[in-house]
Design an enzyme around this catalytic site. Structure first.
Site, PDB file in Angstrom:
ATOM      1  N   CYS A  50      -5.979 -90.531  11.346  1.00  0.00           N
ATOM      2  CA  CYS A  50      -7.368 -90.050  11.496  1.00  0.00           C
ATOM      3  C   CYS A  50      -8.026 -89.171  10.449  1.00  0.00           C
ATOM      4  O   CYS A  50      -9.226 -89.364  10.238  1.00  0.00           O
ATOM      5  CB  CYS A  50      -7.466 -89.445  12.915  1.00  0.00           C
ATOM      6  SG  CYS A  50      -7.310 -90.392  14.503  1.00  0.00           S
ATOM      7  N   ASN A  51      -7.060 -88.420   9.962  1.00  0.00           N
ATOM      8  CA  ASN A  51      -7.314 -87.587   8.769  1.00  0.00           C
ATOM      9  C   ASN A  51      -7.005 -87.791   7.417  1.00  0.00           C
ATOM     10  O   ASN A  51      -7.376 -87.175   6.582  1.00  0.00           O
ATOM     11  CB  ASN A  51      -6.671 -86.181   9.262  1.00  0.00           C
ATOM     12  CG  ASN A  51      -7.432 -85.797  10.750  1.00  0.00           C
ATOM     13  OD1 ASN A  51      -8.462 -85.873  10.785  1.00  0.00           O
ATOM     14  ND2 ASN A  51      -6.529 -85.183  11.231  1.00  0.00           N
ATOM     15  N   ARG A  52      -6.248 -88.705   7.268  1.00  0.00           N
ATOM     16  CA  ARG A  52      -5.929 -89.236   5.931  1.00  0.00           C
ATOM     17  C   ARG A  52      -5.349 -90.474   5.503  1.00  0.00           C
ATOM     18  O   ARG A  52      -5.071 -91.126   6.442  1.00  0.00           O
ATOM     19  CB  ARG A  52      -4.610 -88.163   5.480  1.00  0.00           C
ATOM     20  CG  ARG A  52      -3.423 -88.475   6.003  1.00  0.00           C
ATOM     21  CD  ARG A  52      -2.319 -87.450   5.885  1.00  0.00           C
ATOM     22  NE  ARG A  52      -2.673 -86.085   6.401  1.00  0.00           N
ATOM     23  CZ  ARG A  52      -3.190 -84.872   5.759  1.00  0.00           C
ATOM     24  NH1 ARG A  52      -3.094 -85.089   4.283  1.00  0.00           N
ATOM     25  NH2 ARG A  52      -3.366 -83.974   6.269  1.00  0.00           N
ATOM     26  N   SER A 109      -3.341 -80.402   8.404  1.00  0.00           N
ATOM     27  CA  SER A 109      -4.007 -80.986   9.241  1.00  0.00           C
ATOM     28  C   SER A 109      -5.380 -80.362   9.557  1.00  0.00           C
ATOM     29  O   SER A 109      -5.729 -79.294   9.269  1.00  0.00           O
ATOM     30  CB  SER A 109      -3.403 -81.135  10.663  1.00  0.00           C
ATOM     31  OG  SER A 109      -1.887 -81.521  10.497  1.00  0.00           O
ATOM     32  N   GLU A 114      -0.781 -78.754  14.163  1.00  0.00           N
ATOM     33  CA  GLU A 114      -0.472 -79.596  15.054  1.00  0.00           C
ATOM     34  C   GLU A 114       0.973 -80.468  14.915  1.00  0.00           C
ATOM     35  O   GLU A 114       1.077 -80.816  13.796  1.00  0.00           O
ATOM     36  CB  GLU A 114      -1.930 -80.690  15.318  1.00  0.00           C
ATOM     37  CG  GLU A 114      -2.081 -81.237  14.183  1.00  0.00           C
ATOM     38  CD  GLU A 114      -1.692 -82.571  13.919  1.00  0.00           C
ATOM     39  OE1 GLU A 114      -0.968 -83.224  14.879  1.00  0.00           O
ATOM     40  OE2 GLU A 114      -1.896 -83.267  12.910  1.00  0.00           O
ATOM     41  N   GLY A 191      -2.908 -95.955  23.896  1.00  0.00           N
ATOM     42  CA  GLY A 191      -1.801 -95.597  22.907  1.00  0.00           C
ATOM     43  C   GLY A 191      -1.355 -94.080  23.128  1.00  0.00           C
ATOM     44  O   GLY A 191      -1.415 -93.393  24.046  1.00  0.00           O
ATOM     45  N   SER A 192      -0.715 -93.757  21.970  1.00  0.00           N
ATOM     46  CA  SER A 192      -0.301 -92.139  22.108  1.00  0.00           C
ATOM     47  C   SER A 192      -1.196 -91.163  22.270  1.00  0.00           C
ATOM     48  O   SER A 192      -1.133 -90.167  23.096  1.00  0.00           O
ATOM     49  CB  SER A 192       0.537 -91.780  20.688  1.00  0.00           C
ATOM     50  OG  SER A 192      -0.181 -92.003  19.531  1.00  0.00           O
ATOM     51  N   GLY A 194      -4.322 -91.792  23.527  1.00  0.00           N
ATOM     52  CA  GLY A 194      -4.913 -91.966  24.867  1.00  0.00           C
ATOM     53  C   GLY A 194      -3.965 -91.123  25.868  1.00  0.00           C
ATOM     54  O   GLY A 194      -4.297 -90.384  26.920  1.00  0.00           O
TER      55      GLY A 194
END
Length: 473
Positions: A50-52, A109, A114, A191-192, A194
């Site tokens: 989501c970040n990279r 992160s 995290e 998924g993970s 969720g």
């Protein structure tokens, strides 16, 4: 050969750029295969979260490898090379190793410390290994990276608060709603992320959870786990979204879809049907997808709070204590030094092996000469002479070969292998044959963060018409 990283992350680009670059799991194999079409790239793997979006590659030449990776990402995203360059960062050799270690440790992160990113690194490596796009260099780097990430999390308190993008986003939602107890939540994606969202909601005392997913079976499995925690849960397919939104207080979405799954019309219809507004019953939507799962226009509706990854980054709870960060960085620095020392030692090992082979050849030649000159020598006498000669050679070589490995492992020790080859007139072809045979990997190192290599491939990683500009992150 050396390791090259080309990346774009939440630290260097807005969400809109990350959306364009985002690579889902089904596309990663194609991206890596295209990168490997360049003869200058021998190994590659993609880390897309989501970040990279980061591509790690083993390259024969810096600028050529950089251009190949940049062009593939430019074609994939539809961005021009110039646009991509504005948001990209490049790390080479030592700096690439340090960056990956820091990423796996949670130091880079959006929510510092995290642990989810460590699993994402593991999955990226596993996918590349399954596709056979990683060789000795990236295999060893990935294995060491996973070890470093585990060490940081076990030896520091950087993740003591258990923070994650999900926990921080839901923490904001909890404040907006005055608590989550007895509230109704919608989790989009089974998924993970969720599952992690559901776990946080359950601990927060949520009253009911609707799980939506394209696959009803997966939604039912997650809903079943939620019910085991004593919380009401129902599974739905995505086409039931507008229906369940009418009764929702909080929504968490992270599907990995290429287009928004929550539209402005869906949310507007839900609010209008239930006659809800900011004062009667607000709706908090946590969009943790990349690309975004929720139409950004939703934020303009009265009574709706939209929380995205950029909002999460600004939250104080997304930042670990400075002492824990310092401790984690200290571990990363020590691990980088140890890794590079091992790689430098590995670089000289084929030369040492070739030297010992040369010595063994000389011994055998001299023993054959002895047989010709003293044909009457019995086998017992010959064996004793052979053992004596080999012991002498081994003792003469032991101390210098051990010492040269020690010297070569230190920073600046790259020249010792060359000196050894020159002193003993070792054939480079023989040395290469030893390395290729799989004794130990050969690794080229020696760049500072954000700089290009010195030498034949170019003086620096400065901007060129065909390659992105390496910049500090």
């Amino acid at each position: 050969m050396s390791i090259l990283l080309f990346g774009v992350s939440h630290r260097s680009a807005p969400v809109s750029v990350l959306e364009q670059l985002s690579i889902d799991e089904s596309e990663q194999v194609k991206i890596v295969d295209r990168v490997l079409q360049s003869p200058l790239v021998t190994e590659a793997m993609v880390l897309s979260t989501c970040n990279r979006v980061e591509v790690y590659a083993v390259v024969e030449a810096f600028h050529g490898g950089l251009s190949a990776i940049g062009q593939v990402l430019s074609d994939h995203s539809g961005m021009s090379m110039g646009e991509l360059t504005k948001h990209a960062y490049v790390r080479y050799s030592e700096a690439a190793v340090e960056h990956l270690f820091a990423v796996a440790s949670g130091l880079d992160s959006a929510v510092v410390g995290e642990q989810q990113v460590l699993g994402q690194v593991r999955r990226s490596y596993s996918a590349a290994e399954a596709n056979r796009t990683v060789g000795r260099v990236l295999h060893e780097l990935a294995q060491r990276t996973l070890s470093v990430g585990k060490r940081v999390h076990s030896e520091t308190s950087i993740d003591a608060a258990g923070a994650s993008v999900v926990s921080v986003a839901l923490g904001i939602a909890e404040r907006k709603l005055g608590g989550l107890g007895a509230k109704t939540a919608v989790v989009i994606g089974a998924g993970s992320m969720g599952a992690l969202s559901s776990a946080h909601l359950t601990r927060a005392g949520i009253g009911k959870v609707h799980v939506l997913n394209r696959s009803l079976a997966r939604a039912q499995r997650l809903a079943g786990k939620i019910r085991q925690s004593g919380v009401l849960a129902e599974a739905r397919t995505l086409d039931r979204l507008a229906e369940v939104l009418t009764d929702a207080d909080a929504v968490v979405s992270c599907t990995g879809a290429v287009a928004p799954v929550v539209s402005l019309a869906d949310v507007h219809h839900a609010l209008a049907t239930a006659r809800r507004d900011e004062t009667t019953r607000p709706l908090v939507i946590c969009d943790l997808g990349m690309p975004r799962d929720v139409d950004p226009a939703v934020a303009g509706l009265p009574g709706v709070w939209l929380i995205d990854v950029e909002r999460v980054q600004r939250e104080p709870s997304a930042h670990a204590a400075s002492a824990d960060v310092a401790a984690a960085r200290h571990i990363v620095a020590a691990e980088v030094a140890g890794y590079l020392a091992g790689q430098r030692m590995a670089e000289v090992t084929p030369t040492v092996t070739a030297l010992r082979q040369r010595a063994a050849d000389v011994v055998e030649a001299e023993l054959l000469r002895l047989d010709n000159r003293l044909p009457g020598l019995d086998s017992a006498e010959r064996d004793e002479v052979a053992r004596t000669v080999r012991r002498v050679v081994d003792k003469l070589l032991h101390a210098p070969t051990v010492r040269i490995k020690q010297l070569a492992s230190a920073p600046g020790g790259d020249s010792y292998a060359e000196a050894l080859r020159e002193l003993f007139q070792l054939d480079q072809t023989a040395v290469d044959a030893v390395a290729t045979a799989g004794e130990l990997p050969v690794f080229s190192s020696g760049l500072d963060a954000g700089s290009g290599p010195q030498g034949a491939d170019g003086p620096s990683a400065g901007p060129t018409p065909s390659a992105p500009n390496p910049s500090a992150e």
